[in-house]
Design a protein around this motif. Structure first.
Motif, short mmCIF file in Angstrom:
data_model
loop_
_atom_site.label_atom_id
_atom_site.label_comp_id
_atom_site.label_asym_id
_atom_site.label_seq_id
_atom_site.Cartn_x
_atom_site.Cartn_y
_atom_site.Cartn_z
N THR A 243 0.81 -1.22 0.00
CA THR A 243 0.00 0.00 0.00
C THR A 243 0.84 1.27 0.00
O THR A 243 0.30 2.36 -0.17
CB THR A 243 -0.95 0.02 1.22
N ARG A 244 2.15 1.14 0.19
CA ARG A 244 3.04 2.30 0.12
C ARG A 244 3.46 2.63 -1.31
O ARG A 244 4.12 3.64 -1.53
CB ARG A 244 4.29 2.05 0.97
N SER A 245 3.09 1.78 -2.24
CA SER A 245 3.53 1.96 -3.62
C SER A 245 2.48 2.71 -4.44
O SER A 245 1.33 2.27 -4.53
CB SER A 245 3.82 0.59 -4.26
N MET A 360 5.18 -7.13 -14.65
CA MET A 360 6.36 -6.30 -14.91
C MET A 360 6.68 -5.33 -13.79
O MET A 360 7.82 -4.85 -13.70
CB MET A 360 6.15 -5.50 -16.20
N ARG A 361 5.70 -5.03 -12.93
CA ARG A 361 5.90 -3.99 -11.92
C ARG A 361 6.40 -4.53 -10.58
O ARG A 361 6.46 -3.80 -9.61
CB ARG A 361 4.59 -3.22 -11.68
N ALA A 362 6.77 -5.81 -10.53
CA ALA A 362 7.36 -6.39 -9.32
C ALA A 362 8.60 -7.17 -9.73
O ALA A 362 8.66 -7.76 -10.81
CB ALA A 362 6.37 -7.28 -8.59
N ARG A 363 9.59 -7.19 -8.84
CA ARG A 363 10.87 -7.81 -9.16
C ARG A 363 10.84 -9.33 -8.97
O ARG A 363 11.49 -10.06 -9.71
CB ARG A 363 11.96 -7.18 -8.30
N ASN A 424 8.16 2.64 -15.83
CA ASN A 424 9.13 1.57 -15.61
C ASN A 424 9.64 1.61 -14.17
O ASN A 424 10.75 2.08 -13.89
CB ASN A 424 10.29 1.71 -16.60
N ARG A 425 8.80 1.10 -13.25
CA ARG A 425 9.14 1.05 -11.82
C ARG A 425 8.70 -0.27 -11.24
O ARG A 425 7.88 -0.97 -11.83
CB ARG A 425 8.48 2.20 -11.07
N VAL A 426 9.25 -0.62 -10.06
CA VAL A 426 8.84 -1.84 -9.38
C VAL A 426 8.36 -1.48 -7.98
O VAL A 426 8.88 -0.56 -7.35
CB VAL A 426 9.97 -2.89 -9.31
#
Length: 433
Positions: A243-245, A360-363, A424-426
């Motif tokens: 929830t911080r993202s 794509m948005r998580a590593r 383009n972020r994770v």
């Protein structure tokens, strides 16, 4: 069982070194190839089962209402049950995956779908029918959330193509159940019970490929192969404070708004055409065209998305198709009906794009599990009021002007948050800040 398979494979390779060193290099690649093929089959069969429980019921809803004596309000509740179940049960999927392994949870989900579809036509009461439907939807909900996890975990370098494959299968299952249920019911003697229950057979087929992965727990059942692949396979990473993202919230809202549009389209588009003077049979074909558009595009869009550093341009293109489609429904619903159906079908391909961006948005696969659960559960909660609000506006205004304006208006924030989600972020990096 994957953990057992891994240890058995080690013992097999060791024993082969003693007996026949020349075959040593063939054992592990052969096992890996078999595992990958089985996973692909499981993913496709699972995706085919993620919508027939909904669209097959829609095709026979009138017969079900008459047989069970459902009121109009209860029948309306049925149309809101899917997103509600997806939101409620989808939250539990990441936690279940960490404890039992994603393969085991998807397998259990397919069993729940099978049971629900097989039981609900024969319970003989409205309450029982709703309960059996909820059981099937529970299985769909957890599988919805875990499909991106499965792809990220075992196919980390093919997220786009594999997401496209199961999105295409999902669209095919959706359209097939809508188009085939009524004719198949007639072939089965006109019995709506059989027409609904027959879809349990497809769900049974989807159980089988996941059985070898039931004992997989993530760390012990890492996908065989290189160290990088095994790193991607882990699902026991520390939980992310999702929830911080900001990206996670953007994805959740984007998912919710595109789901709102999809459910409004499935529930009301045919009626819009019929009220404009289009023949009922033609209106049904127009709806089928809208849904079928997702079959080829659901494969193309995810592959394109993974090749772009920013998915915002695709978001804007899909949104523009939706805006033109809604404008056409308002200005010339009959003369341009086929064009508007195609454009709205293209716009509805925001769903596979959203799933691709989740991957794509998580590593890590653990991050994908949390992001998928959060985005889908929050998104489906957002989507619940949409179809009901369209019905209220239509009833009180006596026409489709206000509902269509609402649909078009929702497309603007959908495009805005989609552009934010496409950066383009994770989520792991954003949550850490």
């Amino acid at each position: 069982m994957m953990g057992g398979m891994a240890s058995e494979e080690t013992r097999t390779v060791t024993s082969m070194r003693i007996r026949n060193p020349e075959t040593d290099t063939l054992s592990e690649p052969a096992t890996r190839a078999w595992t990958m093929r089985l996973l692909v089959v499981g993913i496709v069969l699972t995706a085919l089962n993620l919508r027939p429980a909904i669209t097959s019921l829609g095709a026979l809803l009138e017969e079900v209402r008459d047989a069970l004596g459902m009121s109009g309000s209860v029948a309306g509740l049925l149309t809101s049950v899917p997103p509600l179940c997806f939101a409620v049960f989808g939250v539990a999927a990441p936690r279940l995956a960490r404890r039992f392994g994603p393969g085991a949870v998807v397998c259990a989900g397919m069993v729940a779908i099978t049971t629900g579809l097989l039981v609900r036509p024969y319970v003989g009461s409205t309450a029982g029918f709703l309960a059996a439907t909820a059981l099937a939807l529970m299985g769909i909900a957890v599988s919805n959330v875990l499909m991106p996890v499965i792809v990220k975990r075992w196919f980390p370098d093919r997220v786009g193509s594999m997401t496209g494959l199961y999105s295409m299968a999902l669209a095919l299952g959706t359209a097939s159940a809508a188009a085939v249920t009524v004719p198949m019911t007639e072939v089965l003697g006109g019995n709506w019970h059989s027409g609904l229950a027959v879809w349990a057979g497809l769900a049974v087929a989807a159980v089988v490929p996941w059985i070898p992965f039931v004992r997989d727990r993530g760390d012990r059942g890492a996908a065989p192969g290189t160290a990088a692949e095994q790193k991607h396979a882990r699902v026991d990473a520390p939980p992310v404070r999702i929830t911080r993202s900001r990206t996670a919230w953007a994805l959740a809202v984007y998912f919710g708004l595109q789901a709102t549009g999809a459910y409004i389209t499935m529930g009301w588009m045919a009626q819009i055409f019929r009220d404009s003077g289009v023949h009922a049979g033609t209106a049904g074909l127009l709806l089928a065209v809208t849904m079928v558009m997702g079959v080829p595009l659901a494969f193309v869009i995810p592959r394109l998305a993974t090749r772009l550093p920013h998915q915002g341009p695709i978001v804007l293109a899909l949104g523009a198709c939706g805006l033109v489609g809604y404008a056409g429904l308002y200005l010339a619903p009959v003369s341009g009906a086929w064009v508007w159906a195609v454009l709205l079908g293209i716009s509805n391909c925001s769903f596979p794009l959203a799933l691709t961006m989740v991957g794509m948005r998580a590593r890590s696969s653990a991050g994908v599990a949390q992001l998928s659960g959060f985005a889908q559960s929050t998104g489906y909660l957002i989507s619940i009021p949409g179809p009901l609000l369209v019905g209220v506006l239509y009833q009180h205004s006596g026409g489709w002007g206000l509902p269509i304006a609402l649909m078009a208006g929702l497309m603007i924030p959908q495009m805005a948050v989609g552009v934010l989600a496409g950066r383009n972020r994770v989520v792991e990096d954003e949550a850490a800040r």
